[in-house]
Design an enzyme around this catalytic site. Structure first.
Site, PDB file in Angstrom:
ATOM      1  N   LYS A  48       1.035  -1.217   0.091  1.00 16.51           N
ATOM      2  CA  LYS A  48      -0.022  -0.132  -0.047  1.00 16.51           C
ATOM      3  C   LYS A  48       0.909   1.179  -0.089  1.00 16.51           C
ATOM      4  N   THR A  50       2.385   2.681   2.814  1.00 14.94           N
ATOM      5  CA  THR A  50       2.123   3.590   3.973  1.00 14.94           C
ATOM      6  C   THR A  50       3.539   4.569   4.289  1.00 14.94           C
ATOM      7  N   ILE A  74      -4.098  -4.896   1.216  1.00 21.48           N
ATOM      8  CA  ILE A  74      -4.319  -6.093   1.536  1.00 21.48           C
ATOM      9  C   ILE A  74      -5.899  -6.051   2.037  1.00 21.48           C
ATOM     10  N   THR A 114      -5.443  -3.157   9.383  1.00 23.44           N
ATOM     11  CA  THR A 114      -4.493  -4.095   8.338  1.00 23.44           C
ATOM     12  C   THR A 114      -3.994  -5.499   8.803  1.00 23.44           C
ATOM     13  N   THR A 148       5.396 -12.157  14.899  1.00 26.03           N
ATOM     14  CA  THR A 148       6.352 -11.567  16.041  1.00 26.03           C
ATOM     15  C   THR A 148       6.536 -12.430  17.174  1.00 26.03           C
ATOM     16  N   ASP A 149       7.477 -12.253  17.969  1.00 24.02           N
ATOM     17  CA  ASP A 149       7.438 -12.775  19.219  1.00 24.02           C
ATOM     18  C   ASP A 149       6.668 -12.158  20.142  1.00 24.02           C
ATOM     19  N   GLU A 150       6.293 -10.972  19.860  1.00 22.51           N
ATOM     20  CA  GLU A 150       5.571 -10.093  20.911  1.00 22.51           C
ATOM     21  C   GLU A 150       4.027 -10.794  21.080  1.00 22.51           C
ATOM     22  N   TYR A 174      -0.440  -3.438  19.265  1.00 21.40           N
ATOM     23  CA  TYR A 174       0.318  -4.238  17.972  1.00 21.40           C
ATOM     24  C   TYR A 174       0.244  -5.806  18.141  1.00 21.40           C
ATOM     25  N   SER A 177      -2.945  -7.268  17.763  1.00 21.57           N
ATOM     26  CA  SER A 177      -3.420  -7.614  16.490  1.00 21.57           C
ATOM     27  C   SER A 177      -2.570  -8.521  15.865  1.00 21.57           C
ATOM     28  N   LYS A 178      -1.482  -8.757  15.929  1.00 19.90           N
ATOM     29  CA  LYS A 178      -0.642  -9.637  15.496  1.00 19.90           C
ATOM     30  C   LYS A 178      -1.083 -11.284  15.828  1.00 19.90           C
ATOM     31  N   ASN A 204      14.129  -7.479  14.713  1.00 23.54           N
ATOM     32  CA  ASN A 204      15.177  -7.348  13.577  1.00 23.54           C
ATOM     33  C   ASN A 204      15.939  -6.203  13.515  1.00 23.54           C
ATOM     34  N   ARG A 306       7.518   3.544  27.820  1.00 24.42           N
ATOM     35  CA  ARG A 306       6.268   3.507  27.111  1.00 24.42           C
ATOM     36  C   ARG A 306       5.030   2.791  28.029  1.00 24.42           C
ATOM     37  N   PRO A 307       4.076   3.123  27.790  1.00 24.80           N
ATOM     38  CA  PRO A 307       2.955   2.490  28.815  1.00 24.80           C
ATOM     39  C   PRO A 307       2.979   0.975  28.368  1.00 24.80           C
TER      40      PRO A 307
HETATM   41  P1  NAD Z   1       7.426  -2.175   8.095  1.00 21.73           P
HETATM   42  O1  NAD Z   1       6.256  -1.209   8.881  1.00 21.73           O
HETATM   43  O2  NAD Z   1       8.665  -1.875   7.928  1.00 21.73           O
HETATM   44  O3  NAD Z   1       6.521  -2.461   6.892  1.00 21.73           O
HETATM   45  C1  NAD Z   1       5.353  -2.959   6.501  1.00 21.73           C
HETATM   46  C2  NAD Z   1       5.098  -2.766   5.050  1.00 21.73           C
HETATM   47  O4  NAD Z   1       3.767  -3.232   4.695  1.00 21.73           O
HETATM   48  C3  NAD Z   1       4.987  -1.384   4.338  1.00 21.73           C
HETATM   49  O5  NAD Z   1       5.875  -1.395   3.213  1.00 21.73           O
HETATM   50  C4  NAD Z   1       3.863  -0.791   4.305  1.00 21.73           C
HETATM   51  O6  NAD Z   1       3.692   0.097   3.260  1.00 21.73           O
HETATM   52  C5  NAD Z   1       3.095  -2.166   4.139  1.00 21.73           C
HETATM   53  N1  NAD Z   1       1.710  -2.269   4.493  1.00 21.73           N
HETATM   54  C6  NAD Z   1       1.103  -1.718   5.411  1.00 21.73           C
HETATM   55  N2  NAD Z   1      -0.271  -1.618   5.528  1.00 21.73           N
HETATM   56  C7  NAD Z   1      -0.708  -2.167   4.302  1.00 21.73           C
HETATM   57  C8  NAD Z   1      -1.866  -2.640   3.736  1.00 21.73           C
HETATM   58  N3  NAD Z   1      -3.078  -2.365   4.287  1.00 21.73           N
HETATM   59  N4  NAD Z   1      -1.806  -3.315   2.387  1.00 21.73           N
HETATM   60  C9  NAD Z   1      -0.580  -3.394   1.883  1.00 21.73           C
HETATM   61  N5  NAD Z   1       0.566  -3.095   2.276  1.00 21.73           N
HETATM   62  C10 NAD Z   1       0.593  -2.565   3.527  1.00 21.73           C
HETATM   63  O7  NAD Z   1       7.227  -3.631   8.774  1.00 21.73           O
HETATM   64  P2  NAD Z   1       8.581  -4.528   8.950  1.00 21.73           P
HETATM   65  O8  NAD Z   1       9.367  -4.251  10.285  1.00 21.73           O
HETATM   66  O9  NAD Z   1       9.174  -4.958   7.561  1.00 21.73           O
HETATM   67  O10 NAD Z   1       7.735  -5.842   9.525  1.00 21.73           O
HETATM   68  C11 NAD Z   1       7.244  -6.876   8.402  1.00 21.73           C
HETATM   69  C12 NAD Z   1       6.256  -7.941   9.001  1.00 21.73           C
HETATM   70  O11 NAD Z   1       7.079  -8.673   9.941  1.00 21.73           O
HETATM   71  C13 NAD Z   1       5.274  -7.479   9.991  1.00 21.73           C
HETATM   72  O12 NAD Z   1       3.873  -8.314   9.699  1.00 21.73           O
HETATM   73  C14 NAD Z   1       5.731  -7.676  11.271  1.00 21.73           C
HETATM   74  O13 NAD Z   1       4.748  -7.852  12.308  1.00 21.73           O
HETATM   75  C15 NAD Z   1       6.667  -8.634  11.364  1.00 21.73           C
HETATM   76  N6  NAD Z   1       7.837  -8.699  12.409  1.00 21.73           N
HETATM   77  C16 NAD Z   1       8.486  -7.674  12.361  1.00 21.73           C
HETATM   78  C17 NAD Z   1       9.773  -7.631  13.301  1.00 21.73           C
HETATM   79  C18 NAD Z   1      10.710  -6.422  13.336  1.00 21.73           C
HETATM   80  O14 NAD Z   1      11.624  -6.310  14.338  1.00 21.73           O
HETATM   81  N7  NAD Z   1      10.490  -5.425  12.501  1.00 21.73           N
HETATM   82  C19 NAD Z   1      10.063  -8.850  14.110  1.00 21.73           C
HETATM   83  C20 NAD Z   1       9.040  -9.890  13.637  1.00 21.73           C
HETATM   84  C21 NAD Z   1       8.031  -9.896  13.042  1.00 21.73           C
HETATM   85  P1  TYD Z   2      11.304  -0.838  18.954  1.00 18.77           P
HETATM   86  O1  TYD Z   2      12.236  -0.617  18.005  1.00 18.77           O
HETATM   87  O2  TYD Z   2      10.089   0.008  18.939  1.00 18.77           O
HETATM   88  O3  TYD Z   2      10.674  -2.430  18.933  1.00 18.77           O
HETATM   89  P2  TYD Z   2       9.751  -3.295  19.826  1.00 18.77           P
HETATM   90  O4  TYD Z   2       8.911  -2.079  20.636  1.00 18.77           O
HETATM   91  O5  TYD Z   2       8.859  -3.949  18.757  1.00 18.77           O
HETATM   92  O6  TYD Z   2      10.602  -4.173  20.674  1.00 18.77           O
HETATM   93  O7  TYD Z   2      11.986  -0.711  20.349  1.00 18.77           O
HETATM   94  C1  TYD Z   2      13.042  -1.535  21.131  1.00 18.77           C
HETATM   95  C2  TYD Z   2      13.015  -1.354  22.339  1.00 18.77           C
HETATM   96  O8  TYD Z   2      13.821  -0.011  22.589  1.00 18.77           O
HETATM   97  C3  TYD Z   2      12.062  -1.245  23.232  1.00 18.77           C
HETATM   98  O9  TYD Z   2      12.089  -1.834  24.499  1.00 18.77           O
HETATM   99  C4  TYD Z   2      11.390   0.109  23.434  1.00 18.77           C
HETATM  100  C5  TYD Z   2      12.808   0.747  23.406  1.00 18.77           C
HETATM  101  N1  TYD Z   2      13.077   2.110  22.895  1.00 18.77           N
HETATM  102  C6  TYD Z   2      13.551   3.164  23.309  1.00 18.77           C
HETATM  103  O10 TYD Z   2      14.031   3.051  24.402  1.00 18.77           O
HETATM  104  N2  TYD Z   2      13.552   4.394  22.994  1.00 18.77           N
HETATM  105  C7  TYD Z   2      12.978   4.593  21.463  1.00 18.77           C
HETATM  106  O11 TYD Z   2      12.968   5.871  21.249  1.00 18.77           O
HETATM  107  C8  TYD Z   2      12.457   3.673  21.051  1.00 18.77           C
HETATM  108  C9  TYD Z   2      11.836   3.778  19.743  1.00 18.77           C
HETATM  109  C10 TYD Z   2      12.405   2.521  21.244  1.00 18.77           C
END
Ligand code: NAD
Ligand code: TYD
Length: 380
Positions: A48, A50, A74, A114, A148-150, A174, A177-178, A204, A306-307
């Site tokens: 999309k 975003t 999607i 989403t 995600t592990d969350e 978040y 929803s996952k 990641n 963070r809350p």
């Molecule tokens: P991101 O936010 O960087 O990317 C999300 C992508 O999805 C973007 O390109 C956005 O444009 C697209 N998108 C959002 N809403 C959409 C919609 N309605 N239709 C089509 N496209 C849409 O996210 P990411 O960090 O690349 O994460 C990707 C996936 O991996 C997610 O499902 C996330 O839950 C999962 N994940 C992420 C992490 C992490 O550390 N980043 C860890 C474990 C799992």
């Molecule tokens: P984040 O990268 O948002 O990932 P997640 O919340 O999915 O783990 O944050 C990683 C950790 O870092 C999380 O414990 C929150 C903390 N954090 C800060 O301390 N300061 C910040 O500005 C941000 C964005 C995250």
């Protein structure tokens, strides 16, 4: 492209492509780059675009004969159906999501839409598509749900790492929803025999991560001499995995994983946030010897927590390692070094993604947070 627009501009693929959702985001774009670099066949990317999606991430493969991009949502049932019917993918690899916990706290609606509705739309369309396939096509088809592990909630310091049987206990909008989307996938496997697999991965890091997440945010701020905002006492622990290792795990699961199974993916790199930030500062000191902001650790600033902040995540990836032979190739040290170097040499990318809309978000998220002295005292 929406449902009413023609798909004629998009080349039809042969042999069978995979349909990637959210491929312009952080992990999705790394996945597509890896997939094409390995010559694994055609990819159709539905995104999309975003604020988190950036076609520039895929500029290197824009002209690649095996790469097609479709801009769309999607949640758009007609479009998803058209794409499946037209491209007849052998797999759907589903990344698309709203993915930032802090944003989910300030505005959960988009996450429900989403992550839950969108996944439901894909599952429903994938089921109908699967039922239209012949026996061989059906046997090959996979739906890989990237999660995600969350979803598992939070761990105390002495708790064992999350494993595939850990009960779900999501704490943020978040994560909830996952978790809901994972449950939908499970139900589609159980009820409709959809050949789906779920992966639950830890945090990641690496190239193309939007600079609102911890590591790229800290690098971007440090370069400009801005405060490095550490939430609460900075002792929350995350288990870090280099993004390309995650992508290779996903390819392994897609090709060899068992239908209906969940695989946890993690790097075995548990670090407190404060450790991550101080390591980053030391790396920046080394790589930017002329910086006027050295030592960068002086920029660390404790801000209001963070809350509902989850205290600790840790992943037990033994199932993936033992059953499918996957191993992370990067240590936290080598991965972080690569990542910092990438961000330092891609200042233009950071500049282009931190647009006006992003500045508004920064104001919302950090503007109202009090600066606090962390449990270990302010490092200023
Ligand atoms: P991101 O936010 O960087 O990317 C999300 C992508 O999805 C973007 O390109 C956005 O444009 C697209 N998108 C959002 N809403 C959409 C919609 N309605 N239709 C089509 N496209 C849409 O996210 P990411 O960090 O690349 O994460 C990707 C996936 O991996 C997610 O499902 C996330 O839950 C999962 N994940 C992420 C992490 C992490 O550390 N980043 C860890 C474990 C799992
Ligand atoms: P984040 O990268 O948002 O990932 P997640 O919340 O999915 O783990 O944050 C990683 C950790 O870092 C999380 O414990 C929150 C903390 N954090 C800060 O301390 N300061 C910040 O500005 C941000 C964005 C995250």
């Amino acid at each position: 492209m929406d449902a009413n627009q023609s798909l004629n501009g998009v080349a039809e693929c042969n042999p069978k492509p995979i349909l990637v959702t959210g491929g312009a985001g952080f992990i999705g774009s790394n996945f597509i780059l890896e997939w094409l670099a390995e010559g694994r066949g055609p990819v159709v990317n539905l995104d999309k675009l975003t604020y988190a999606g950036n076609p520039e991430n895929l500029a290197a493969v824009e002209e690649h004969p095996d790469y097609s991009f479709v801009r769309g949502d999607i949640c758009d049932r007609e479009l998803v159906k058209q794409l499946l019917d037209r491209f007849k993918p052998r797999a759907v690899v589903h990344f698309a999501a709203e993915s930032h916990v802090d944003r989910s706290i300030l505005g959960p609606e988009a996450f429900l839409k989403t992550n839950i509705d969108g996944t439901f739309t894909l599952l429903r369309a994938a089921k109908a598509y699967m039922e239209s396939l012949d026996v061989a096509g059906r046997a090959d088809f996979r739906f890989l749900h990237v999660s995600t592990d969350e979803v598992y909630g939070t761990l105390a310091p002495e708790d064992p790492a999350f494993h595939e049987g850990t009960p779900y206990a999501p704490n943020s909008p978040y994560a909830a929803s996952k978790a809901a989307s994972d449950h939908l996938v499970r139900a589609w496997v159980h009820t409709y025999k959809l050949p789906a697999i779920v992966t639950n991965c830890s945090n990641n890091y690496g190239p193309y991560q939007f600079p609102e997440k911890l590591i790229p945010l800290m690098i971007a701020n440090a370069r400009q001499g801005k405060p490095l905002p550490v939430y609460g006492d900075g002792q929350q622990v995350r288990d870090w995995l280099y993004v390309v290792d995650h992508c290779r795990a996903l390819i392994t699961v897609l090709e060899n994983g068992r239908i209906g199974e969940t695989y946890n993916v993690g790097g075995g790199n548990q670090r407190s946030n404060l450790e991550v930030v101080t390591t980053l500062c030391a790396l920046l000191d080394e790589l930017l010897p002329q910086s006027q902001f050295r030592p960068h650790a002086q920029l660390i600033t404790y801000v209001e927590d963070r809350p509902g902040h989850d205290r600790r995540y840790a992943i037990d990836a033994r199932k993936l390692e033992g059953e499918l032979g996957w191993r992370a190739q990067e240590s936290f040290e080598t991965g972080l070094h690569k990542t910092v170097e990438w961000y330092l040499s891609h200042a233009g990318w950071v500049e282009s993604v931190t647009s006006g809309a992003y500045q508004h978000w920064v104001e919302q998220n950090y503007g109202s947070r009090e600066t606090t002295a962390g449990a270990t005292g302010s490092s200023r």
